[in-house]
Scaffold this active site. Structure first.
Site, PDB file in Angstrom:
ATOM      1  N   SER A  11       1.443 -10.328  39.606  1.00  0.00           N
ATOM      2  CA  SER A  11      -0.001  -9.802  39.447  1.00  0.00           C
ATOM      3  C   SER A  11      -0.516 -10.921  39.594  1.00  0.00           C
ATOM      4  CB  SER A  11      -0.370  -8.938  38.432  1.00  0.00           C
ATOM      5  OG  SER A  11      -0.371  -9.905  37.081  1.00  0.00           O
ATOM      6  N   GLY A  12      -0.084 -12.085  39.285  1.00  0.00           N
ATOM      7  CA  GLY A  12      -1.077 -13.418  39.226  1.00  0.00           C
ATOM      8  C   GLY A  12      -1.463 -13.681  37.598  1.00  0.00           C
ATOM      9  N   GLY A  13      -1.324 -12.794  36.866  1.00  0.00           N
ATOM     10  CA  GLY A  13      -1.838 -12.954  35.626  1.00  0.00           C
ATOM     11  C   GLY A  13      -0.768 -13.845  34.813  1.00  0.00           C
ATOM     12  N   VAL A  14      -1.071 -13.965  33.539  1.00  0.00           N
ATOM     13  CA  VAL A  14      -0.117 -15.047  32.735  1.00  0.00           C
ATOM     14  C   VAL A  14       1.221 -14.182  32.397  1.00  0.00           C
ATOM     15  CG1 VAL A  14       0.022 -15.948  30.581  1.00  0.00           C
ATOM     16  CG2 VAL A  14      -2.493 -15.465  31.599  1.00  0.00           C
ATOM     17  N   ASP A  15       1.128 -13.040  32.060  1.00  0.00           N
ATOM     18  CA  ASP A  15       2.295 -12.218  31.727  1.00  0.00           C
ATOM     19  C   ASP A  15       3.345 -12.246  32.718  1.00  0.00           C
ATOM     20  OD1 ASP A  15       0.515 -11.823  29.693  1.00  0.00           O
ATOM     21  OD2 ASP A  15       0.352  -9.619  30.157  1.00  0.00           O
ATOM     22  N   SER A  16       2.994 -11.758  34.036  1.00  0.00           N
ATOM     23  CA  SER A  16       4.070 -11.417  35.084  1.00  0.00           C
ATOM     24  C   SER A  16       4.360 -12.908  35.540  1.00  0.00           C
ATOM     25  CB  SER A  16       3.569 -10.663  36.265  1.00  0.00           C
ATOM     26  OG  SER A  16       2.316 -11.371  36.728  1.00  0.00           O
ATOM     27  N   SER A  17       3.531 -13.814  35.456  1.00  0.00           N
ATOM     28  CA  SER A  17       3.833 -15.337  35.846  1.00  0.00           C
ATOM     29  C   SER A  17       4.984 -15.739  34.963  1.00  0.00           C
ATOM     30  CB  SER A  17       2.647 -16.353  35.896  1.00  0.00           C
ATOM     31  OG  SER A  17       1.783 -15.871  36.891  1.00  0.00           O
ATOM     32  N   CYS A  64       1.098  -1.116   0.104  1.00  0.00           N
ATOM     33  CA  CYS A  64      -0.065  -0.022  -0.034  1.00  0.00           C
ATOM     34  C   CYS A  64       0.906   1.287  -0.032  1.00  0.00           C
ATOM     35  CB  CYS A  64      -0.888   0.011   1.208  1.00  0.00           C
ATOM     36  SG  CYS A  64      -2.539   0.549   0.901  1.00  0.00           S
ATOM     37  N   HIS A 108      -3.506  -5.985   1.112  1.00  0.00           N
ATOM     38  CA  HIS A 108      -3.067  -6.556   2.339  1.00  0.00           C
ATOM     39  C   HIS A 108      -2.951  -7.978   2.346  1.00  0.00           C
ATOM     40  CE1 HIS A 108      -2.812  -2.286   3.965  1.00  0.00           C
ATOM     41  NE2 HIS A 108      -3.973  -2.132   3.218  1.00  0.00           N
ATOM     42  N   GLU A 140      -1.746  -9.643   4.736  1.00  0.00           N
ATOM     43  CA  GLU A 140      -1.758  -9.813   6.279  1.00  0.00           C
ATOM     44  C   GLU A 140      -3.156 -10.039   6.707  1.00  0.00           C
ATOM     45  OE1 GLU A 140      -0.467  -7.127   4.902  1.00  0.00           O
ATOM     46  OE2 GLU A 140      -1.352  -5.466   5.858  1.00  0.00           O
TER      47      GLU A 140
END
Ligand code: XMP
Length: 513
Positions: free
Chosen positions: A223-229, A81, A169, A171
């Site tokens: 935090s107990g979330g996926v990311d910080s774990s 594009c 596009h 993608e």
């Protein structure tokens, strides 16, 4: 080092999708702004470069352009594009303005060059187009590869120079064979080896974290979330007992969350854990604050102060703080796009105080959520931890709309717990990206036992998504919604109405604030 692709972002809403498609081919890539210099690009050593689309016109004033000499680096370039129009402009093709048009289109292939390997000359291919300006005549030395009924040049290429452009596009999912086109560019034309995996990511990250942190102490806000774990597990693998995890109870957590996080952590992560109850501090800082960005700023700031105090309390002088920042947070918050709008400053990125004493370790900064989940599984974390719905750093503060009080937080906690309990009971938890209740700052009239009530309204939100960047509301069976609503109204004192949010992102966002 794995082969990698550089994506220069000219502001297209689809740039992240380009990154996802390339990573799905198991090739590493990063998105950078077009203000990047050719020297930097050379030093970064990409095997190929993608120029994204964008809203500007190459003939406009002050529009983003190509880093000088980018097309002469001897590295293959694919422009989509606006990116294609830049290549045309720099190589003497003609770009013409026209009416903007979006939607399904069909290209006819005139030449099945390397970019269209596996396609037949003369074949018609369904694509998703988005054209306003378009290339009218390919530059000299470029071949016309495809056109549509409306577009004289839908794709062009100079195979010996490795330069290609497409006006559509590849993608987006609406270009059904788009992945083949990406594979042709990334694997055939650029010659990348598809070696990038969660395993190789872990090895590289562990080495990088070790080099970065030396012998210093590292702390991680959990935090107990996926990311910080996952971030904690990864850093733990790198620095072992130099890691101390700190779990802050901000008073903004969901019902029973502190206990369940503590249990899961002790079972699965195995590093040192300090639990700090800072709820009074957070609630005090948030008193009387209704503006969402101000809430985020105060929470981010309080977080860091609490960490600093906790670390001193633990008698350790940590130099590094681990954060589970993800790629979409980085892009939406500080925007690699330069001037584009900040949607929300996700507190673990944009809202940190400037005088912070820690240096940050953000090992997931280049990953999308589903990639983080892969890494988590590879690190041996359980499905219970890895499959959890995302939970925002500012927690319930951005789900109690307007001013926050302990009573309102408790009310929301009760409603939210019923909601999630019913979702699990219906076997729908894993079909949903994120589900939560929101306490609205309005009251509504109702009738209970013949008497008038004037009470709170709870909104339910549940969305499907692949990465949090776009989302659709979840089509609950009506009886499930009915059960949830009945239970919340009957069991949570102070609520007389429940509504279901049927907005997609965009134009709404997932959280209400
Ligand atoms: P939005 O509301 O921007 O949310 O569509 C996209 C994803 O990000 C989460 N979110 C946050 N996460 N700090 C975080 O750590 C924040 O300030 C924040 N705001 C939104 C949201 O829960 C969703 O998963």
């Amino acid at each position: 080092m794995d082969d990698r692709i550089l994506i220069l972002d000219y502001g297209s809403q689809f740039t992240q999708l380009i990154a996802r498609r390339i990573r799905e081919l198991r090739v590493y890539c990063e998105i950078h702004p077009p203000t990047t210099s050719a020297d930097w690009v050379r030093a970064w050593r990409p095997r190929g470069i993608v120029l994204s689309g964008g809203p500007a016109s190459v003939y406009g004033a002050d529009v983003p352009t190509l880093p000088v000499d980018l097309l002469e680096l001897g590295v293959p370039v694919l422009g989509g594009c606006y990116g294609m129009q830049l290549i045309a402009q720099h190589r003497g093709g003609r770009v013409e303005p026209g009416r903007r048009e979006y939607g399904r289109a069909e290209i006819e292939l005139h030449r099945a060059s390397e970019l269209f390997f596996g396609f037949e000359t003369g074949e018609r291919i369904a694509v998703w187009a988005s054209h306003g300006d378009h290339v009218n005549t390919p530059p000299r030395d470029f071949e016309l590869l495809a056109s549509t009924a409306d577009l004289p040049v839908a794709a062009f290429g100079a195979p010996t120079a490795g330069l290609y452009g497409v006006q559509f596009h590849p993608e987006v999912a609406h270009t059904p064979r788009g992945t083949e086109i990406w594979a042709n560019f990334v694997l055939r034309i650029c010659g990348c080896e598809p070696t990038w995996t969660p395993g190789s990511f872990i090895e590289e990250s562990v080495a990088r974290i070790r080099a970065e942190t030396g012998t210093e102490q590292v702390i991680c806000g959990l935090s107990g979330g996926v990311d910080s774990s996952v971030a904690a597990a990864l850093v733990h693998r790198a620095v072992q007992d130099r890691l101390t995890c700190i779990f802050v109870d901000t008073g903004l957590l969901r019902k029973g969350e502190r206990d369940s996080v503590e249990r899961a952590f002790r079972r699965e992560l195995g590093s040192r854990l300090v639990v700090v109850d800072a709820s009074a501090q957070f609630l005090e800082r948030l008193a009387g604050v209704a503006e969402p960005e101000e809430k985020r700023r105060r929470i981010g700031e309080t977080f860091i102060r609490v960490f600093e105090q906790s670390v001193q309390g633990a008698g350790r002088s940590a130099g590094f703080l681990v954060q589970g920042t993800l790629y979409p947070d980085v892009i939406e918050s500080q925007s690699v796009r330069g001037p584009s709008a900040v949607i929300k400053t996700h507190h673990n990125v944009g809202g940190l105080p400037r005088d912070m004493k820690f240096r940050l370790v953000e090992p997931l900064r280049e990953l999308f959520k589903d990639e983080v989940r892969h890494v988590g599984r590879e690190l041996g974390l359980s499905e219970e931890l890895v499959g959890r719905h995302p939970f925002p750093g500012p927690g319930l503060a951005i789900r109690v709309l307007g001013e926050i009080t302990t009573e309102r937080l408790d009310l929301l906690r009760d409603a939210d717990a019923i909601y999630l309990e019913e979702i699990r009971a219906a076997g729908l938890y894993d079909d949903i990206w994120q589900a939560f209740a929101v306490l609205l700052p309005v009251r509504s009239v109702g009738v209970m036992g013949d008497a008038r009530t004037y009470e709170n309204v709870v909104a339910l939100r549940a969305v499907t998504s692949r990465d949090g960047m776009t989302a659709d509301w979840f089509p609950f069976p009506h009886e499930v919604l009915g059960r949830i609503s009945n239970r919340i109204i009957n069991e949570v004192a102070g609520v007389n109405r429940v509504v279901y949010d049927v907005s997609s992102k965009p134009p709404a966002t997932i959280e209400w604030e």
